[in-house]
Every structure is written in structure tokens, then in C-alpha cells.
Design a protein around this motif. Structure first.
Motif, PDB file in Angstrom:
ATOM      1  N   ASP A  34      -1.935  -5.006   0.303  1.00 16.65           N
ATOM      2  CA  ASP A  34      -1.082  -5.267   1.456  1.00 16.65           C
ATOM      3  C   ASP A  34      -0.543  -3.959   2.042  1.00 16.65           C
ATOM      4  OD1 ASP A  34      -1.528  -7.953   1.077  1.00 16.65           O
ATOM      5  OD2 ASP A  34       0.439  -8.352   0.172  1.00 16.65           O
ATOM      6  N   CYS A  35      -0.242  -3.009   1.160  1.00 18.45           N
ATOM      7  CA  CYS A  35       0.224  -1.697   1.633  1.00 18.45           C
ATOM      8  C   CYS A  35      -0.858  -1.000   2.450  1.00 18.45           C
ATOM      9  CB  CYS A  35       0.643  -0.813   0.459  1.00 18.45           C
ATOM     10  SG  CYS A  35       2.287  -1.178  -0.159  1.00 18.45           S
ATOM     11  N   ASP A  36      -2.114  -1.114   2.003  1.00 24.13           N
ATOM     12  CA  ASP A  36      -3.221  -0.519   2.763  1.00 24.13           C
ATOM     13  C   ASP A  36      -3.295  -1.100   4.168  1.00 24.13           C
ATOM     14  OD1 ASP A  36      -4.191   1.328   0.925  1.00 24.13           O
ATOM     15  OD2 ASP A  36      -5.566  -0.113  -0.013  1.00 24.13           O
ATOM     16  N   VAL A  37      -3.151  -2.415   4.275  1.00 25.06           N
ATOM     17  CA  VAL A  37      -3.172  -3.082   5.578  1.00 25.06           C
ATOM     18  C   VAL A  37      -2.002  -2.597   6.428  1.00 25.06           C
ATOM     19  CG1 VAL A  37      -2.951  -5.310   6.746  1.00 25.06           C
ATOM     20  CG2 VAL A  37      -4.405  -5.107   4.716  1.00 25.06           C
ATOM     21  N   LEU A  38      -0.821  -2.519   5.808  1.00 24.95           N
ATOM     22  CA  LEU A  38       0.364  -2.068   6.518  1.00 24.95           C
ATOM     23  C   LEU A  38       0.210  -0.622   6.999  1.00 24.95           C
ATOM     24  CD1 LEU A  38       3.214  -2.785   7.424  1.00 24.95           C
ATOM     25  CD2 LEU A  38       4.039  -2.007   5.191  1.00 24.95           C
ATOM     26  N   ILE A  39      -0.353   0.227   6.165  1.00 24.12           N
ATOM     27  CA  ILE A  39      -0.576   1.630   6.549  1.00 24.12           C
ATOM     28  C   ILE A  39      -1.532   1.702   7.733  1.00 24.12           C
ATOM     29  CG2 ILE A  39      -1.643   3.797   5.787  1.00 24.12           C
ATOM     30  CD1 ILE A  39      -0.470   3.172   2.968  1.00 24.12           C
ATOM     31  N   ASN A  93       6.483   9.639   8.661  1.00 22.76           N
ATOM     32  CA  ASN A  93       7.454   9.430   7.590  1.00 22.76           C
ATOM     33  C   ASN A  93       7.292   8.035   6.978  1.00 22.76           C
ATOM     34  OD1 ASN A  93       9.583   9.980   5.880  1.00 22.76           O
ATOM     35  ND2 ASN A  93      11.134   9.344   7.352  1.00 22.76           N
ATOM     36  N   LEU A  94       7.154   7.029   7.830  1.00 27.68           N
ATOM     37  CA  LEU A  94       6.971   5.662   7.355  1.00 27.68           C
ATOM     38  C   LEU A  94       5.632   5.517   6.628  1.00 27.68           C
ATOM     39  CD1 LEU A  94       8.036   2.794   7.193  1.00 27.68           C
ATOM     40  CD2 LEU A  94       7.052   2.353   9.447  1.00 27.68           C
ATOM     41  N   ILE A  95       4.605   6.156   7.149  1.00 28.80           N
ATOM     42  CA  ILE A  95       3.284   6.115   6.504  1.00 28.80           C
ATOM     43  C   ILE A  95       3.370   6.751   5.117  1.00 28.80           C
ATOM     44  CG2 ILE A  95       0.921   6.986   6.601  1.00 28.80           C
ATOM     45  CD1 ILE A  95       1.105   6.681   9.658  1.00 28.80           C
ATOM     46  N   CYS A 121       5.013   4.371   2.705  1.00 26.03           N
ATOM     47  CA  CYS A 121       4.102   3.280   2.344  1.00 26.03           C
ATOM     48  C   CYS A 121       3.023   3.768   1.371  1.00 26.03           C
ATOM     49  CB  CYS A 121       3.444   2.692   3.591  1.00 26.03           C
ATOM     50  SG  CYS A 121       4.576   1.712   4.596  1.00 26.03           S
ATOM     51  N   GLU A 122       2.528   4.986   1.594  1.00 31.67           N
ATOM     52  CA  GLU A 122       1.524   5.540   0.682  1.00 31.67           C
ATOM     53  C   GLU A 122       2.127   5.769  -0.709  1.00 31.67           C
ATOM     54  OE1 GLU A 122       0.176   8.960   2.837  1.00 31.67           O
ATOM     55  OE2 GLU A 122      -1.371   7.816   3.893  1.00 31.67           O
ATOM     56  N   HIS A 123       3.381   6.233  -0.747  1.00 35.81           N
ATOM     57  CA  HIS A 123       4.050   6.414  -2.032  1.00 35.81           C
ATOM     58  C   HIS A 123       4.218   5.066  -2.748  1.00 35.81           C
ATOM     59  CE1 HIS A 123       6.705   8.060  -5.074  1.00 35.81           C
ATOM     60  NE2 HIS A 123       7.596   7.122  -4.779  1.00 35.81           N
ATOM     61  N   LEU A 124       4.608   4.034  -1.994  1.00 35.60           N
ATOM     62  CA  LEU A 124       4.756   2.701  -2.564  1.00 35.60           C
ATOM     63  C   LEU A 124       3.424   2.207  -3.122  1.00 35.60           C
ATOM     64  CD1 LEU A 124       6.410   0.154  -3.107  1.00 35.60           C
ATOM     65  CD2 LEU A 124       5.908  -0.568  -0.764  1.00 35.60           C
ATOM     66  N   LYS A 125       2.342   2.452  -2.377  1.00 32.94           N
ATOM     67  CA  LYS A 125       1.013   2.035  -2.844  1.00 32.94           C
ATOM     68  C   LYS A 125       0.646   2.757  -4.136  1.00 32.94           C
ATOM     69  CE  LYS A 125      -3.876   1.853  -1.653  1.00 32.94           C
ATOM     70  NZ  LYS A 125      -4.225   2.167  -3.016  1.00 32.94           N
ATOM     71  N   GLU A 126       0.929   4.040  -4.219  1.00 33.39           N
ATOM     72  CA  GLU A 126       0.649   4.792  -5.444  1.00 33.39           C
ATOM     73  C   GLU A 126       1.427   4.217  -6.629  1.00 33.39           C
ATOM     74  OE1 GLU A 126       1.600   8.867  -4.659  1.00 33.39           O
ATOM     75  OE2 GLU A 126       0.052   9.055  -3.116  1.00 33.39           O
ATOM     76  N   GLN A 127       2.698   3.884  -6.405  1.00 35.12           N
ATOM     77  CA  GLN A 127       3.520   3.319  -7.468  1.00 35.12           C
ATOM     78  C   GLN A 127       2.986   1.948  -7.912  1.00 35.12           C
ATOM     79  OE1 GLN A 127       6.017   4.953  -9.106  1.00 35.12           O
ATOM     80  NE2 GLN A 127       5.211   6.637  -7.876  1.00 35.12           N
ATOM     81  N   LEU A 128       2.516   1.160  -6.964  1.00 37.96           N
ATOM     82  CA  LEU A 128       1.937  -0.143  -7.308  1.00 37.96           C
ATOM     83  C   LEU A 128       0.643   0.022  -8.104  1.00 37.96           C
ATOM     84  CD1 LEU A 128       2.657  -2.003  -3.972  1.00 37.96           C
ATOM     85  CD2 LEU A 128       3.556  -2.637  -6.236  1.00 37.96           C
ATOM     86  N   ASP A 129      -0.153   1.016  -7.729  1.00 42.28           N
ATOM     87  CA  ASP A 129      -1.374   1.298  -8.489  1.00 42.28           C
ATOM     88  C   ASP A 129      -1.036   1.720  -9.920  1.00 42.28           C
ATOM     89  OD1 ASP A 129      -3.030   0.660  -6.361  1.00 42.28           O
ATOM     90  OD2 ASP A 129      -3.197   2.743  -5.660  1.00 42.28           O
TER      91      ASP A 129
END
Length: 156
Positions: free
Chosen positions: A72-77, A88-90, A93-101
Motif C-alpha cells: 500500500d505504501c508503494d501505491v501511495l508513493i 518530504n512526504l515521499i 512514506c519510503e521510511h514507513l515502507k522500509e520499517q514495514l519490510d
């Protein structure tokens, strides 16, 4: 002589100890004190295996959920990038995706470790019966009601 295959037990843990319900409908609570009989050893091992199994399933659910949220983060990005909202928002979101991974990888590792624990518990349960079941049944079926005097055990 082949032992009967282990029968799954249900187990719960609370402040009073481990509560195990056997397939025969019997219920026992172990408070963390001594395990006295072979039946209790088998019950505890099977109960621990059941707890491991449910924990393993929970870890797999966390893997699936984390993977889905990362997707979902990939789609949002992609949507944010398309709209040109801001770097900044991107980045967040990329940091959040890394944490989820990372969370998904940790949950997968935990799942694998718990499965090893479950297998060990089930093996311990089966081995307890194989290795000690005959002597346990012999003692349980014996008409004797008390142990022999000390001299009996010390004699050679």
C-alpha cells in the motif's frame, strides 16, 4: 511397540499457571511447580506445542499484514510522486515502507523460530512416552503403594 501419535491439547496461560485441557476432556493446571508424572510432562509439552502453533499463526498473520501495508505504501508513493506533492512526504512514506519490510522480515524469522520450538515440544512429548512410558505404566499398575526402603536401593 509404537506409541500412539500425540493428541493435540489446548492450553492457556494466566497468572495462576498453565491450564491444559486434554483430548479426553480432562483439565489440569500447572503453577510452575514440580512436574510429578509422565502424563504431566506429556501434557505440558503438548500444551506448549499448541501455544507455539497459535503464536506461529499470529506471526504469519503479521507477516501478511506488514507485506500488504508495504505494498500500500508503494501505491501511495506512486500517487504522491504523480501529483508532485513533495519530496518530504515521499521520504516519510519510503521510511514507513522500509520499517514495514523490516517488521515483516522479523515476524517471518520469529515464525520460523516458533515452528522449531513447536517441533521440539512435540518431539519431547512423543519421546517421553517412548522412553519412559513402559516403566511409568508398570509403576502405575503396580499394587505397591510406597517406595522400597533405602537399603533396597543401596544394595548391589
Amino acid at each position: 511397540m509404537q506409541p500412539n501419535p500425540p493428541i493435540p491439547h489446548t492450553a492457556t496461560v494466566d497468572a495462576n499457571g498453565v491450564h491444559v485441557a486434554t483430548a479426553q476432556g480432562k483439565s489440569r493446571t500447572y503453577s510452575g511447580g514440580e512436574v510429578i508424572t509422565l502424563t504431566q510432562v506429556i501434557d505440558l509439552a503438548e500444551g506448549a506445542a499448541t501455544l507455539c502453533q497459535s503464536s506461529s499463526e499470529t506471526a504469519l498473520e503479521l507477516v501478511d499484514e506488514s507485506t500488504q501495508l508495504a505494498a500500500d505504501c508503494d501505491v501511495l508513493i506512486a500517487e504522491i510522486t504523480e501529483k508532485g506533492v513533495g519530496s518530504n512526504l515521499i521520504g516519510k512514506c519510503e521510511h514507513l515502507k522500509e520499517q514495514l519490510d523490516l517488521q515483516a522480515a522479523a515476524a517471518k524469522k520469529l515464525h520460523d523460530q516458533i515452528q522449531g520450538g513447536e517441533e521440539s515440544c512435540r518431539t519431547a512429548s512423543a519421546n517421553a512416552e517412548v522412553r519412559h512410558g513402559q516403566i511409568f505404566r508398570a509403576v502405575a499398575d503396580s499394587p505397591l503403594t510406597k517406595p522400597a526402603e533405602r537399603d533396597f536401593y543401596n544394595a548391589r
